[in-house]
Design a protein around this motif. Sequence first.
Motif, mmCIF file in Angstrom:
data_model
loop_
_atom_site.group_PDB
_atom_site.id
_atom_site.type_symbol
_atom_site.label_atom_id
_atom_site.label_comp_id
_atom_site.label_asym_id
_atom_site.label_seq_id
_atom_site.Cartn_x
_atom_site.Cartn_y
_atom_site.Cartn_z
ATOM 1 N N PRO A 65 4.737 -9.141 8.807
ATOM 2 C CA PRO A 65 3.454 -8.783 7.096
ATOM 3 C C PRO A 65 3.457 -7.948 7.195
ATOM 4 O O PRO A 65 2.866 -7.347 7.821
ATOM 5 N N TYR A 66 3.438 -8.389 5.598
ATOM 6 C CA TYR A 66 3.564 -6.688 5.070
ATOM 7 C C TYR A 66 1.412 -6.325 4.878
ATOM 8 O O TYR A 66 1.109 -7.442 4.817
ATOM 9 N N ARG A 67 1.727 -5.360 5.193
ATOM 10 C CA ARG A 67 -0.151 -5.018 5.455
ATOM 11 C C ARG A 67 -0.541 -4.898 3.571
ATOM 12 O O ARG A 67 1.043 -4.388 2.772
ATOM 13 N N TYR A 68 -1.875 -5.359 3.639
ATOM 14 C CA TYR A 68 -1.881 -5.908 1.842
ATOM 15 C C TYR A 68 -3.134 -5.136 2.154
ATOM 16 O O TYR A 68 -3.882 -5.585 2.542
ATOM 17 N N ASN A 69 -3.826 -4.509 0.791
ATOM 18 C CA ASN A 69 -5.079 -4.210 0.179
ATOM 19 C C ASN A 69 -5.377 -4.635 -1.951
ATOM 20 O O ASN A 69 -4.678 -3.992 -2.383
ATOM 21 N N ALA A 70 -6.115 -5.741 -1.557
ATOM 22 C CA ALA A 70 -6.292 -6.219 -2.528
ATOM 23 C C ALA A 70 -7.248 -5.476 -3.281
ATOM 24 O O ALA A 70 -6.575 -5.815 -4.866
ATOM 25 N N TRP A 79 -8.889 -5.039 4.305
ATOM 26 C CA TRP A 79 -7.017 -5.254 4.815
ATOM 27 C C TRP A 79 -6.903 -6.565 5.212
ATOM 28 O O TRP A 79 -7.784 -7.533 5.704
ATOM 29 N N SER A 80 -5.639 -7.031 4.585
ATOM 30 C CA SER A 80 -5.285 -7.892 5.222
ATOM 31 C C SER A 80 -3.675 -7.868 5.101
ATOM 32 O O SER A 80 -3.411 -6.976 5.397
ATOM 33 N N GLN A 81 -2.963 -9.444 5.850
ATOM 34 C CA GLN A 81 -1.813 -8.721 5.802
ATOM 35 C C GLN A 81 -1.259 -10.307 5.309
ATOM 36 O O GLN A 81 -1.992 -11.209 5.498
ATOM 37 N N VAL A 82 0.116 -10.036 4.826
ATOM 38 C CA VAL A 82 0.475 -10.944 3.750
ATOM 39 C C VAL A 82 2.342 -11.987 4.567
ATOM 40 O O VAL A 82 3.025 -10.890 4.805
ATOM 41 N N PRO A 108 0.758 -1.338 0.016
ATOM 42 C CA PRO A 108 0.168 -0.382 0.020
ATOM 43 C C PRO A 108 0.877 1.320 0.187
ATOM 44 O O PRO A 108 0.234 2.015 0.155
ATOM 45 N N GLY A 109 2.254 1.158 0.599
ATOM 46 C CA GLY A 109 3.045 2.606 0.475
ATOM 47 C C GLY A 109 4.798 2.477 0.971
ATOM 48 O O GLY A 109 4.567 0.250 1.361
ATOM 49 N N PRO A 110 5.481 2.514 0.688
ATOM 50 C CA PRO A 110 6.392 1.925 0.949
ATOM 51 C C PRO A 110 7.118 2.036 2.901
ATOM 52 O O PRO A 110 7.861 1.572 2.794
ATOM 53 N N TRP A 111 5.606 2.214 3.414
ATOM 54 C CA TRP A 111 5.703 2.171 5.139
ATOM 55 C C TRP A 111 5.347 1.519 4.929
ATOM 56 O O TRP A 111 5.385 0.276 6.227
ATOM 57 N N ALA A 112 5.224 0.264 4.285
ATOM 58 C CA ALA A 112 4.134 -1.002 4.732
ATOM 59 C C ALA A 112 5.502 -1.907 4.357
ATOM 60 O O ALA A 112 5.265 -2.881 3.745
ATOM 61 N N ASP A 113 6.987 -1.650 3.931
ATOM 62 C CA ASP A 113 7.995 -2.560 3.254
ATOM 63 C C ASP A 113 8.363 -3.627 4.961
ATOM 64 O O ASP A 113 9.599 -4.377 4.406
#
Length: 383
Positions: free
Chosen positions: A193-198, A242-245, A185-190
């Motif tokens: 587990p990764y924040r994810y917005n399908a 939202w999910s986390q991967v 979702p953005g550089p902040w989520a690197d």
Amino acid sequence: MTRRTWIPITAAAAVVVAVGVALVAVRPWSGTVPQAGTTSSATSSPAPDVERSATQLRSDFLDAHVQDGRVVRTDQGGDTVSEGQAYGLLIAYANDDRRTFGAIWSWTQRHLVTDDDLLAWRWTPQDGVADEQSASDADLDAARALVLAGERWDDERYTTAGKTLASAILEHETATTDLGRILLPGPWADSEPYRYNASYASPAAFRILERATGDRRWTELERGSSAVTAAVLDESDLPSDWSQVHADGTVDPVPASGDQGSVVYGWEAMRLPLRYAEACSADDRALAASVAPTLARSTRLAAQLDLGGTAVTGDTSGLAYAARAAAEHAAGSSSAAAADLRRMDRTAATTQTYYGDAWAALGATMLTSDVLGGCATAAGGAS
């Protein structure tokens, strides 16, 4: 819509959120939080008898929300977000409105482009850039629009800008998991587990940018994003906002607000069927179609559902009907999709908001033409 952006802790460990001026703690993730009942400046009117074409919906959005190239969230205090600028670019391009497209991109260049060649998320008339972090859905939509515009209008300025933004997305807003490359979702989520917005992923945009740049990482991103989206849909009947991967490819639904709140199918996730219904791959369109049976359980749709399809609010949104129309379209139910596009139009016209108006225009466009580079009509269905 109001997006809360969480940033790494600094000396000023809080940010002020637009709509209801709230002070929030600082954490490294970002999400769009629905503000049901808080858009007091939205206008309401009786549902109209007429049905607007996709062209009219686009024109109405541009007329209502674009001021000197700035897409204004008129129902949320008059601020601007990168997502809105990207929507404006797509909508102006689809209307072949070169003047408005140029004005929107010119404003975006002057006010939102960062040193990393991404787009700062939020701008206010009072403060200028109020949040420098980027949101990859906006970056992806803007890059797509720029590349398409450069090709149609033979304008190398737009092509170059689109390729530059595309390169920055790959550099700063993707990660590799066991399921493949995914869009963060953005550089902040690197961090994992990764924040994810399908709903940020767009197979059509990935293909457009791969064709424009020749960079095979876009194909990796298309495949990886589709694999993760399939994993999200394997977890429940409807996708979560939202999910986390995890690095091993496992996926967990999570609340929008960090560790608090409900896990819902809402303002975010409703974009997923639209993104995948316009895809050029039959497998991707099947992902959109998979949510149709759950959404068909009730004629009247709420703006938020739990992951089993039960309403969790009394609020309505035109986007809810656009999303179901997309799922029905992908499943080959032309008449049902057309009926839901009419419901979308009536709902959007009854309660006019920036977000609702944008997705009424984009939803109708994605499902009734391939002007944005997708394959919805080429694949058959409502047209």
